[in-house]
Write an enzyme that holds these catalytic residues in place. Structure first.
Site, PDB file in Angstrom:
ATOM      1  N   LEU A 157      -1.938 -10.977  -3.723  1.00  0.00           N
ATOM      2  CA  LEU A 157      -0.923  -9.973  -3.994  1.00  0.00           C
ATOM      3  C   LEU A 157      -0.322  -9.619  -2.641  1.00  0.00           C
ATOM      4  O   LEU A 157      -1.004  -9.011  -1.801  1.00  0.00           O
ATOM      5  CB  LEU A 157      -1.523  -8.720  -4.633  1.00  0.00           C
ATOM      6  CG  LEU A 157      -2.416  -8.897  -5.859  1.00  0.00           C
ATOM      7  CD1 LEU A 157      -2.845  -7.532  -6.384  1.00  0.00           C
ATOM      8  CD2 LEU A 157      -1.731  -9.711  -6.937  1.00  0.00           C
ATOM      9  N   HIS A 158       0.925 -10.004  -2.411  1.00  0.00           N
ATOM     10  CA  HIS A 158       1.510  -9.805  -1.088  1.00  0.00           C
ATOM     11  C   HIS A 158       2.625  -8.777  -1.156  1.00  0.00           C
ATOM     12  O   HIS A 158       3.620  -8.953  -1.864  1.00  0.00           O
ATOM     13  CB  HIS A 158       2.054 -11.114  -0.532  1.00  0.00           C
ATOM     14  CG  HIS A 158       2.426 -11.019   0.924  1.00  0.00           C
ATOM     15  ND1 HIS A 158       1.502 -11.204   1.935  1.00  0.00           N
ATOM     16  CD2 HIS A 158       3.608 -10.733   1.535  1.00  0.00           C
ATOM     17  CE1 HIS A 158       2.095 -11.045   3.098  1.00  0.00           C
ATOM     18  NE2 HIS A 158       3.377 -10.740   2.883  1.00  0.00           N
ATOM     19  N   SER A 159       2.448  -7.688  -0.406  1.00  0.00           N
ATOM     20  CA  SER A 159       3.456  -6.636  -0.349  1.00  0.00           C
ATOM     21  C   SER A 159       4.615  -7.067   0.548  1.00  0.00           C
ATOM     22  O   SER A 159       4.402  -7.551   1.667  1.00  0.00           O
ATOM     23  CB  SER A 159       2.845  -5.344   0.201  1.00  0.00           C
ATOM     24  OG  SER A 159       1.882  -4.827  -0.687  1.00  0.00           O
ATOM     25  N   CYS A 161       1.375  -9.254   8.707  1.00  0.00           N
ATOM     26  CA  CYS A 161       1.803  -9.616   7.355  1.00  0.00           C
ATOM     27  C   CYS A 161       2.313 -11.054   7.268  1.00  0.00           C
ATOM     28  O   CYS A 161       1.997 -11.782   6.323  1.00  0.00           O
ATOM     29  CB  CYS A 161       2.876  -8.652   6.872  1.00  0.00           C
ATOM     30  SG  CYS A 161       2.336  -6.930   6.818  1.00  0.00           S
ATOM     31  N   THR A 207      -0.511   4.234  12.623  1.00  0.00           N
ATOM     32  CA  THR A 207       0.302   4.029  11.421  1.00  0.00           C
ATOM     33  C   THR A 207       0.072   5.117  10.371  1.00  0.00           C
ATOM     34  O   THR A 207       0.980   5.483   9.631  1.00  0.00           O
ATOM     35  CB  THR A 207       0.042   2.636  10.824  1.00  0.00           C
ATOM     36  OG1 THR A 207       0.881   2.440   9.688  1.00  0.00           O
ATOM     37  CG2 THR A 207      -1.408   2.442  10.410  1.00  0.00           C
ATOM     38  N   ASP A 227      -0.121   5.573   1.866  1.00  0.00           N
ATOM     39  CA  ASP A 227       0.029   4.319   1.123  1.00  0.00           C
ATOM     40  C   ASP A 227       0.506   4.659  -0.281  1.00  0.00           C
ATOM     41  O   ASP A 227      -0.245   5.226  -1.076  1.00  0.00           O
ATOM     42  CB  ASP A 227      -1.291   3.556   1.076  1.00  0.00           C
ATOM     43  CG  ASP A 227      -1.131   2.123   0.577  1.00  0.00           C
ATOM     44  OD1 ASP A 227      -0.117   1.828  -0.093  1.00  0.00           O
ATOM     45  OD2 ASP A 227      -2.012   1.282   0.868  1.00  0.00           O
ATOM     46  N   ARG A 238       1.767   2.419  -2.480  1.00  0.00           N
ATOM     47  CA  ARG A 238       1.872   1.224  -3.315  1.00  0.00           C
ATOM     48  C   ARG A 238       1.062   1.353  -4.603  1.00  0.00           C
ATOM     49  O   ARG A 238       0.013   1.984  -4.627  1.00  0.00           O
ATOM     50  CB  ARG A 238       1.385  -0.010  -2.540  1.00  0.00           C
ATOM     51  CG  ARG A 238       2.293  -0.405  -1.404  1.00  0.00           C
ATOM     52  CD  ARG A 238       1.686  -1.518  -0.559  1.00  0.00           C
ATOM     53  NE  ARG A 238       0.485  -1.058   0.144  1.00  0.00           N
ATOM     54  CZ  ARG A 238      -0.222  -1.832   0.948  1.00  0.00           C
ATOM     55  NH1 ARG A 238       0.128  -3.097   1.142  1.00  0.00           N
ATOM     56  NH2 ARG A 238      -1.293  -1.355   1.574  1.00  0.00           N
ATOM     57  N   SER A 253      -7.475 -11.090   0.149  1.00  0.00           N
ATOM     58  CA  SER A 253      -7.109  -9.745   0.586  1.00  0.00           C
ATOM     59  C   SER A 253      -8.221  -9.133   1.415  1.00  0.00           C
ATOM     60  O   SER A 253      -9.401  -9.445   1.234  1.00  0.00           O
ATOM     61  CB  SER A 253      -6.830  -8.843  -0.618  1.00  0.00           C
ATOM     62  OG  SER A 253      -6.471  -7.548  -0.200  1.00  0.00           O
TER      63      SER A 253
END
Length: 219
Positions: free
Chosen positions: A63-65, A80, A128, A140, A142, A163
């Site tokens: 699963l790539h954001s 990333c 971050t 976060d 997402r 992941s």
């Protein structure tokens, strides 16, 4: 790619992820079936890349954001782009697998402009997590529910997940996709992203054991 590489029979139709189009896609990594999905709730357009035949159990899955700066421009600020490359190589080396590319996840869900503002704060000394909080934004934001819906639509019941992020595992399992194994994507830290990776390990619980051996990053 064989005809059987398409979605398996009997897969449930997802609640909000609508399959829109599929097309063969030749890439530098190998040949894939690209499937476009529309998230009817949010309006986001996602893309799935499938290599080989879909495996309903223990499918190698990423699963790539979405990360414009890392995926497209190969920013050294994050890892990333390296994770995307390594995931695609792992999938083609296995001979089958799935990459779900999730739009609307830029900057852990805060959007491109907010991410750039957070990066500016990081250049001034914040990490971050602190940067997002300083901007009044979620650390976060997402959600991986739509990714689980897409996997259900493809007939996938369990995955080997590429992941380091425990929240992806928790979300998939909460939405009915069993995670049989975690396959880490460990990108060697650089002078530009070592602090970023340490923050993800220490404050966001990402599985990054390779950082234990890192003490000083040369400029």
């Amino acid at each position: 790619m064989s005809e059987s590489s398409g979605p398996l029979e009997g897969a449930p139709h997802p609640a909000s992820a609508e399959r829109a189009v599929s097309v063969e896609l030749a890439t530098a990594y190998g040949d894939f079936l690209a499937i476009g999905y529309l998230d009817r709730d949010r309006g986001d357009e996602h893309m799935v890349l499938i290599h080989g035949d879909i495996e309903p159990e223990r499918a190698l899955t990423r699963l790539h954001s979405e990360c414009l700066t890392g995926d497209v421009f190969r920013s050294k600020h994050c890892e990333c782009g390296g994770q995307l490359t390594d995931a695609l190589h792992a999938i083609t080396a296995r001979g089958s697998g799935i990459l779900v590319y999730l739009r609307g996840h830029e900057g852990r869900g805060i959007g491109l402009l907010a991410k750039l503002r957070a990066m500016k704060l990081q250049s001034e000394g914040m990490d971050t997590v602190e940067a997002n909080i300083a901007l009044g934004l979620p650390v976060d934001a997402r959600d991986y529910g739509v990714a689980a819906e897409i996997l259900h639509d493809l007939g996938v019941r369990s995955v080997q997940l590429l992941s380091n992020n425990p929240r992806k595992i928790e979300s998939l399992q909460r939405h009915g996709i069993r995670v049989d194994a975690r396959v880490p994507l460990l990108i060697p830290p650089s002078a530009e992203n070592a602090s970023y990776q340490w923050t993800k390990r220490d404050r966001l619980d990402h599985y990054l054991p390779h950082l234990d051996a890192v003490t000083v990053i040369a400029e």
